[in-house]
Motif scaffolding. Structure first.
Motif, mmCIF file in Angstrom:
data_model
loop_
_atom_site.group_PDB
_atom_site.id
_atom_site.type_symbol
_atom_site.label_atom_id
_atom_site.label_comp_id
_atom_site.label_asym_id
_atom_site.label_seq_id
_atom_site.Cartn_x
_atom_site.Cartn_y
_atom_site.Cartn_z
ATOM 1 N N UNK A 1 1.889 26.726 4.265
ATOM 2 C CA UNK A 1 1.239 27.437 5.360
ATOM 3 C C UNK A 1 0.528 28.715 4.924
ATOM 4 N N UNK A 2 0.517 29.013 3.649
ATOM 5 C CA UNK A 2 -0.147 30.228 3.199
ATOM 6 C C UNK A 2 -1.666 30.142 3.347
ATOM 7 N N UNK A 3 -2.222 28.966 3.190
ATOM 8 C CA UNK A 3 -3.676 28.823 3.184
ATOM 9 C C UNK A 3 -4.269 28.798 4.589
ATOM 10 N N UNK A 4 -3.472 28.435 5.569
ATOM 11 C CA UNK A 4 -4.003 28.262 6.910
ATOM 12 C C UNK A 4 -3.895 29.553 7.712
ATOM 13 N N UNK A 5 -4.986 29.996 8.326
ATOM 14 C CA UNK A 5 -4.893 31.195 9.179
ATOM 15 C C UNK A 5 -4.209 30.837 10.507
ATOM 16 N N UNK B 1 0.839 -1.192 0.000
ATOM 17 C CA UNK B 1 0.000 0.000 0.000
ATOM 18 C C UNK B 1 0.881 1.252 0.000
ATOM 19 N N UNK B 2 0.461 2.245 -0.775
ATOM 20 C CA UNK B 2 1.221 3.483 -0.870
ATOM 21 C C UNK B 2 0.627 4.479 0.127
ATOM 22 N N UNK B 3 1.493 5.042 0.968
ATOM 23 C CA UNK B 3 1.054 6.038 1.939
ATOM 24 C C UNK B 3 1.309 7.425 1.388
ATOM 25 N N UNK B 4 0.434 8.342 1.730
ATOM 26 C CA UNK B 4 0.640 9.711 1.277
ATOM 27 C C UNK B 4 1.749 10.348 2.104
ATOM 28 N N UNK B 5 2.454 11.251 1.509
ATOM 29 C CA UNK B 5 3.559 11.934 2.174
ATOM 30 C C UNK B 5 3.015 13.198 2.822
ATOM 31 N N UNK B 6 3.355 13.411 4.074
ATOM 32 C CA UNK B 6 2.861 14.591 4.787
ATOM 33 C C UNK B 6 3.580 15.838 4.311
ATOM 34 N N UNK B 7 2.963 16.967 4.570
ATOM 35 C CA UNK B 7 3.558 18.240 4.184
ATOM 36 C C UNK B 7 4.667 18.616 5.146
ATOM 37 N N UNK B 8 5.551 19.462 4.704
ATOM 38 C CA UNK B 8 6.618 19.961 5.566
ATOM 39 C C UNK B 8 6.063 21.102 6.411
ATOM 40 N N UNK B 9 6.231 21.055 7.710
ATOM 41 C CA UNK B 9 5.597 22.073 8.554
ATOM 42 C C UNK B 9 6.217 23.459 8.411
ATOM 43 N N UNK B 10 7.461 23.567 8.010
ATOM 44 C CA UNK B 10 8.098 24.881 7.947
ATOM 45 C C UNK B 10 8.114 25.471 6.538
ATOM 46 N N UNK B 11 7.525 24.797 5.562
ATOM 47 C CA UNK B 11 7.549 25.335 4.204
ATOM 48 C C UNK B 11 6.538 26.472 4.089
ATOM 49 N N UNK B 12 6.933 27.520 3.415
ATOM 50 C CA UNK B 12 6.084 28.722 3.343
ATOM 51 C C UNK B 12 4.883 28.512 2.434
ATOM 52 N N UNK B 13 5.008 27.704 1.405
ATOM 53 C CA UNK B 13 3.890 27.553 0.464
ATOM 54 C C UNK B 13 2.782 26.661 1.033
#
Length: 134
Positions: free
Chosen positions: A58-62, A44-56
């Motif tokens: 975190x732009x969408x989250x208030x 089974x292929x697992x999705x890769x999580x986002x990087x918490x410190x990447x600027x792109x």
């Protein structure tokens, strides 16, 4: 009857080279070179999580005010967070103000030794003008 110790035979360069060559050939026989890579279809292929410190990412989250307050609260020292000590180790040094005024001219706490036997002796020898004890 004790046995005679065997002498160690130190192989010369030719024999050492032959041993290394045999070892090298055995390793080459067991190795396989893979040049084509693919994903195992049975796994089974697992999705890769986002990087918490990447600027792109975190732009969408208030910004969450509750989370920021929690982070700032944890960054404070224990004296600012709590009115009393929480552990027994915090009791040592919790009260920073001294109980009594630590001024040097206060005679209640500072008992300076003005004269002793040695100082009296030295004062008398100086008074007599004896140059031996300088």
């Amino acid at each position: 009857m004790a046995g005679h110790p065997r002498e160690k035979v130190i192989p010369d360069e030719v024999h050492q080279n032959q041993i290394l060559r045999e070892l090298y050939l055995k390793e080459l026989r067991t190795q396989k070179l893979y040049t084509q890579y693919h994903v195992n279809p049975l796994r089974k292929i697992h999705t890769i999580t986002r990087k918490p410190m990447s600027w792109h990412d975190n732009l969408k989250e208030p910004a969450d005010a509750r989370f920021l307050n929690l982070i700032h609260h944890t960054a404070q020292g224990p004296r600012k967070k709590y009115p009393e000590t929480q552990t027994e180790n915090q009791e040592v040094g919790w009260d920073l103000e001294p109980l009594v005024n630590p001024e040097r001219h206060d005679r209640r706490l500072n008992h300076f030794r003005v004269c002793s036997d040695i100082t009296l002796y030295k004062a008398k020898t100086w008074g007599l003008g004896d140059d031996r004890h300088k």
